[in-house]
Scaffold this active site. Structure first.
Site, short mmCIF file in Angstrom:
data_model
loop_
_atom_site.label_atom_id
_atom_site.label_comp_id
_atom_site.label_asym_id
_atom_site.label_seq_id
_atom_site.Cartn_x
_atom_site.Cartn_y
_atom_site.Cartn_z
N ASP A 179 39.08 9.86 -8.45
CA ASP A 179 37.26 9.23 -7.09
C ASP A 179 37.69 10.12 -5.89
O ASP A 179 37.93 10.67 -5.44
CB ASP A 179 37.51 8.00 -7.07
CG ASP A 179 36.80 7.66 -5.91
OD1 ASP A 179 35.89 7.31 -6.66
OD2 ASP A 179 36.67 6.94 -5.28
N GLU A 266 34.20 11.31 -12.25
CA GLU A 266 32.76 10.49 -12.35
C GLU A 266 31.50 11.37 -12.77
O GLU A 266 31.67 12.41 -11.45
CB GLU A 266 32.75 9.59 -10.83
CG GLU A 266 32.59 8.43 -10.96
CD GLU A 266 32.12 7.04 -10.26
OE1 GLU A 266 31.45 6.38 -9.93
OE2 GLU A 266 32.82 7.57 -9.40
N ASP A 347 39.14 3.64 -2.97
CA ASP A 347 39.66 4.70 -3.29
C ASP A 347 40.28 4.56 -4.70
O ASP A 347 39.88 5.21 -5.57
CB ASP A 347 39.87 5.45 -2.75
CG ASP A 347 38.65 5.96 -1.43
OD1 ASP A 347 37.56 5.66 -1.97
OD2 ASP A 347 39.54 6.31 -0.74
#
Length: 400
Positions: A179, A266, A347
């Site tokens: 992340d 991501e 997170d």
């Protein structure tokens, strides 16, 4: 398979003068034929091809006013025309912006497409001879081309393109979800433990030095030699910031690639984030650069990088019961799931959800799933997601 090694070179004064002439000739050829093809396109609706420009260049070098073009290697001038043709094709195919005219006050570069070799501790280039270089490893294969560049701080580099054998080794390791964020640059979950790495923030670290040198630059007279010297001092600070960031991201990506076989990240829209009030921090973190480093390093070593869809709600989704909390905002760093009462670190929960989504993508061999959207799921099509998402306006009740 092709590989690139960028090394620093140390030309002497004569070689620097020859390189400056080559830079100027290639820059002139680019600007001259860019103007010429623009004019012809406006008149006839059709620009110049590489063959047309190369034929005209041969005749141009024979004219008395353009004899200086013979001082540069002919192959570098032809390569400049090929680069111009590629830039125009990329523009018309909507892959890039329209090519700009080159300036002598910015970074300079030329490419030698042939007749380059490594001899001893130097790099042999056409019409330059052996240029002293710092080459960290031995290159035994054929050199395809060498791109020589000069930075705004008067440093010279050579990017050596050479052939290597295809890598067939299968990499073994873990599957980790990453992340990306601003509080913690990366939060890594490998299925057992969480690891956080803080950003170094090089722009803020050298902000005071940069501000002082820019203030000194603003006091210098336009066109003076002192102003030119101060411009280089400011450029050195910018170079220090960029080198600090790149060095940190290279070390971080190398550590992640060595420890993992598959990395799931991501697919962030960095351009969109750069238009928010967090633009300075987002650009200083270098999200896109980190993903790029991970991608090519994993590819070289037989690993794999998986990008989860940017609309996947990794932060708002509880990894225990899959409950989606729409009330979260950026100020909330920890939250409790209203459904199962599980305490989440923002997170760490996102890294875990990203890893699970990456495992689903691996098992189903798809580009990801969009059954759950980050926001606006009532107006998006539900089903297998694609790489590009187009927003669909919701019809008014009267129209429906």
């Amino acid at each position: 398979m092709l590989d690139v090694l960028k090394v620093r070179i140390y030309p002497n004064k004569e070689q620097q003068t020859a390189l400056a002439k080559s830079f100027g000739c290639c820059r002139f050829v680019w600007n001259y034929y860019l103007e010429k093809t623009n004019t012809q396109y406006k008149e006839t609706g059709k620009g110049l091809s590489y063959c047309d420009m190369a034929k005209h260049l041969t005749e141009l070098k024979k004219q008395p006013d353009y004899l200086f073009l013979k001082e540069a290697t002919a192959a570098t001038l032809q390569q400049s025309l090929k680069n111009l043709e590629s830039a125009l094709k990329n523009f018309f195919q909507k892959r890039a912006r329209f090519p700009k005219f080159k300036s002598k006050h910015k970074k300079q570069s030329i490419r030698y497409p042939e007749s380059c070799s490594i001899q001893g501790s130097g790099l042999k280039l056409p019409k330059l001879g052996i240029v002293k270089a710092r080459i960290p490893k031995t290159i035994s294969s054929k050199i395809k081309s060498v791109t020589v560049s000069r930075t705004s701080t008067d440093k010279y580099f050579a990017a050596i393109l050479f052939e290597i054998d295809d890598l067939t080794a299968n990499k073994n390791g873990k599957i980790s979800g990453i992340d990306l964020g601003l509080t913690s640059l990366v939060t890594v979950f490998d299925g057992e433990t969480y690891t956080k790495v803080d950003p170094i923030k090089p722009t803020r670290k050298y902000a005071k030095r940069l501000r002082r040198r820019q203030q000194a630059l603003s006091r210098k007279t336009q066109g003076s030699n002192n102003r030119k010297k101060q411009v280089k001092r400011v450029a050195k600070v910018h170079e220090k910031i960029a080198n600090t960031r790149v060095n940190f991201l290279h070390k971080l990506s190398r550590k992640l690639v060595d420890e993992n076989q598959v990395i799931v990240v991501e697919n962030l829209c960095v351009k969109g984030l750069a238009r928010t009030k967090l633009a300075k921090s987002v650009l200083d973190a270098g999200f896109g650069m980190l993903i790029n480093f991970l991608s090519y390093k994993l590819e070289r070593e037989g690993g794999k990088l998986i990008e989860v869809d940017r609309f996947f709600p990794s932060t708002k989704l509880c990894h225990c019961c899959q409950f989606k909390n729409n009330s979260l905002n950026l100020s909330v760093r920890e939250w409790v799931c209203p459904n199962c009462q599980t305490h989440h670190d923002r997170d760490e929960n996102a890294a875990r959800n990203i890893r699970e989504e990456g495992i689903k993508i691996l098992s189903t061999h798809t580009a990801g799933h969009a059954e759950i959207q980050a926001c606006g799921e009532d107006v998006r099509l539900v089903g297998a997601s694609t790489k590009k998402h187009s927003s669909v306006k919701q019809e008014s009740p009267v129209t429906a």
